[in-house]
Design a protein around this motif. Structure first.
Motif, PDB file in Angstrom:
ATOM      1  N   SER A   1      45.193  83.722  54.893  1.00  0.00           N
ATOM      2  CA  SER A   1      45.575  83.747  53.306  1.00  0.00           C
ATOM      3  C   SER A   1      45.156  82.222  53.002  1.00  0.00           C
ATOM      4  CB  SER A   1      46.939  83.560  53.440  1.00  0.00           C
ATOM      5  OG  SER A   1      47.312  84.576  53.293  1.00  0.00           O
ATOM      6  N   ARG A   2      45.665  80.891  53.990  1.00  0.00           N
ATOM      7  CA  ARG A   2      44.777  79.822  54.127  1.00  0.00           C
ATOM      8  C   ARG A   2      43.081  79.967  53.482  1.00  0.00           C
ATOM      9  NH1 ARG A   2      46.694  75.134  55.160  1.00  0.00           N
ATOM     10  NH2 ARG A   2      48.249  75.222  54.202  1.00  0.00           N
ATOM     11  N   ALA A   3      42.784  80.650  53.961  1.00  0.00           N
ATOM     12  CA  ALA A   3      41.087  80.708  54.519  1.00  0.00           C
ATOM     13  C   ALA A   3      40.432  81.025  52.584  1.00  0.00           C
ATOM     14  CB  ALA A   3      40.674  81.506  54.913  1.00  0.00           C
ATOM     15  N   LEU A   4      41.118  82.183  52.391  1.00  0.00           N
ATOM     16  CA  LEU A   4      41.197  82.843  50.695  1.00  0.00           C
ATOM     17  C   LEU A   4      41.786  82.025  49.843  1.00  0.00           C
ATOM     18  CD1 LEU A   4      42.769  86.591  51.348  1.00  0.00           C
ATOM     19  CD2 LEU A   4      40.360  85.254  51.263  1.00  0.00           C
ATOM     20  N   ALA A   5      42.522  80.933  50.344  1.00  0.00           N
ATOM     21  CA  ALA A   5      42.672  80.103  48.802  1.00  0.00           C
ATOM     22  C   ALA A   5      42.180  78.738  49.096  1.00  0.00           C
ATOM     23  CB  ALA A   5      44.377  79.346  49.804  1.00  0.00           C
ATOM     24  N   GLU A   6      41.458  78.378  49.935  1.00  0.00           N
ATOM     25  CA  GLU A   6      40.110  77.618  49.790  1.00  0.00           C
ATOM     26  C   GLU A   6      38.753  78.453  49.041  1.00  0.00           C
ATOM     27  OE1 GLU A   6      40.526  75.000  50.746  1.00  0.00           O
ATOM     28  OE2 GLU A   6      42.253  74.652  51.713  1.00  0.00           O
TER      29      GLU A   6
END
Length: 362
Positions: A231-236
């Protein structure tokens, strides 16, 4: 109120003595908490204190089914009381009803996730202790239930540091002296943009099974630590170009005392479809240094010196890099040796790094 608070703190102290794992403690804590604050459902997750990403969640009945959507709204949508923001508040406790001024429909999370699940108001607590965050606690009321009240917010704000202290202890507990390095191959998992598994190797499946067992998940459900880094990677991906990216990575302490690093990154594909690669591997020196230094109570300057020592720098080089004298370096080294119970640099490196992980360089 004060009498109730002291009674519950004593109950938390008893739980700390009686439980043998973070998982067991959180389950028992939530069960006891229900005697003091009414709620329909709850979730308590531990986090990596340096990336604030989940390292494992205890989700009560009814929450596991919506956990994936809660992650989505935490990382990929703007909404009220996001944990990354709550951590930095003077009082890290907030209700959804308070943030929306009683109009829960103003929250996309409420409309898309909570209301369809039969839930109403929500109270969130960032569990802070020793200058870091060690977990999150979320309580939910039923859709037709009353809102959380100010005295309940105050109660949770008062007990949060006690809960955080216990979670910190489990995260930083010192492993056995005879622990051997974690010799494991790198696990690789490939997921779609929707976080559906596409491919994996045997080592990744081993870690997924282990994480799922810890969280008591069905086999098809993605464990919280993996969902968090993804989720953090997608947010970036959707962040502005000038946005400073934060690490889509966690350092997870295993029951053995070793540390496992889990990271997610975007894969480029000719078709233009977004895929994510998740890696599981023994944590490296740079990954575990903050946690190990914290467990021994090292100061900020002492952490800097330990980091430099791990790179093989001499006293002269340390003094030059840190703009201090060689005598000051020696004074710091004496303090570090006392705190960690060693008598030499070589022994220090072994105690802080080599016995925790494989023989990989930082």
């Amino acid at each position: 109120m004060s009498q109730s608070l002291e009674t519950f703190k004593k109950e938390l102290e008893r739980l700390e003595r009686r439980t043998s794992s973070s998982h067991e403690y959180r389950e028992a804590m939530i069960s006891r908490l229900k005697d003091w604050i009414p709620f329909e459902a709850a979730c308590c997750t531990t986090v990596d204190p340096y990336t604030l990403l989940s390292t494992g969640a205890i989700a009560g009945e009814g929450i596991e089914a919506i956990h994936a959507r809660l992650f989505e709204y935490e990382y990929l949508h703007e909404d009220f009381n996001k944990y990354d923001d709550l951590v930095h508040q003077l009082v890290p406790v907030a209700t959804l009803s308070g943030a929306t001024e009683g109009e829960l429909e103003r929250s996309g999370r409420y409309l898309a996730v909570l209301q369809p699940a039969g839930l109403g108001d929500e109270i969130r607590v960032a569990l802070l202790g020793g200058g870091a965050c060690w977990g999150y606690l979320t309580l939910f009321r039923a859709a037709k239930g009353s809102f959380f009240q100010a005295d309940e917010e105050a109660f949770l704000a008062a007990v949060a540091p006690w809960i955080a202290r216990t979670l910190r202890g489990y995260t930083l507990s010192t492993p056995p002296e005879d622990i051997q390095g974690l010799q494991e191959e790198i696990g690789i998992l490939v997921l779609s943009h929707e976080l559906n598994p596409l491919a994996s190797n045997g080592q990744a499946r081993k870690w997924l099974d282990m994480l799922g067992e810890w969280e008591q998940l069905e086999p098809e459900i993605l464990p919280s630590p993996v969902r968090a880094v993804c989720s953090r990677a997608l947010a970036e991906l959707s962040a502005a170009e000038d946005h400073q990216p934060s690490k889509a990575k966690i350092c997870l302490r295993l029951p053995s005392g070793h540390y496992l690093a889990i990271a997610a990154s975007k894969l480029d594909e000719s078709s233009g479809r977004i895929q994510l690669a998740v890696t599981f591997e023994p944590a490296r020196t740079a990954d575990i240094l903050p946690l190990i230094a914290e467990s021994y109570g090292l100061s900020s300057r002492e952490k800097e010196i330990v980091e430099q020592i791990s790179k093989g720098l001499s006293t002269k080089e340390l003094a030059h890099n840190l703009h201090i004298s060689a005598y000051t370096v020696q004074d710091h080294l004496k303090s570090i040796f006392i705190k960690t119970g060693v008598t030499s640099r070589r022994e220090l490196i072994w105690r802080l790094f080599s016995r925790y992980s494989s023989n990989k360089k930082a």
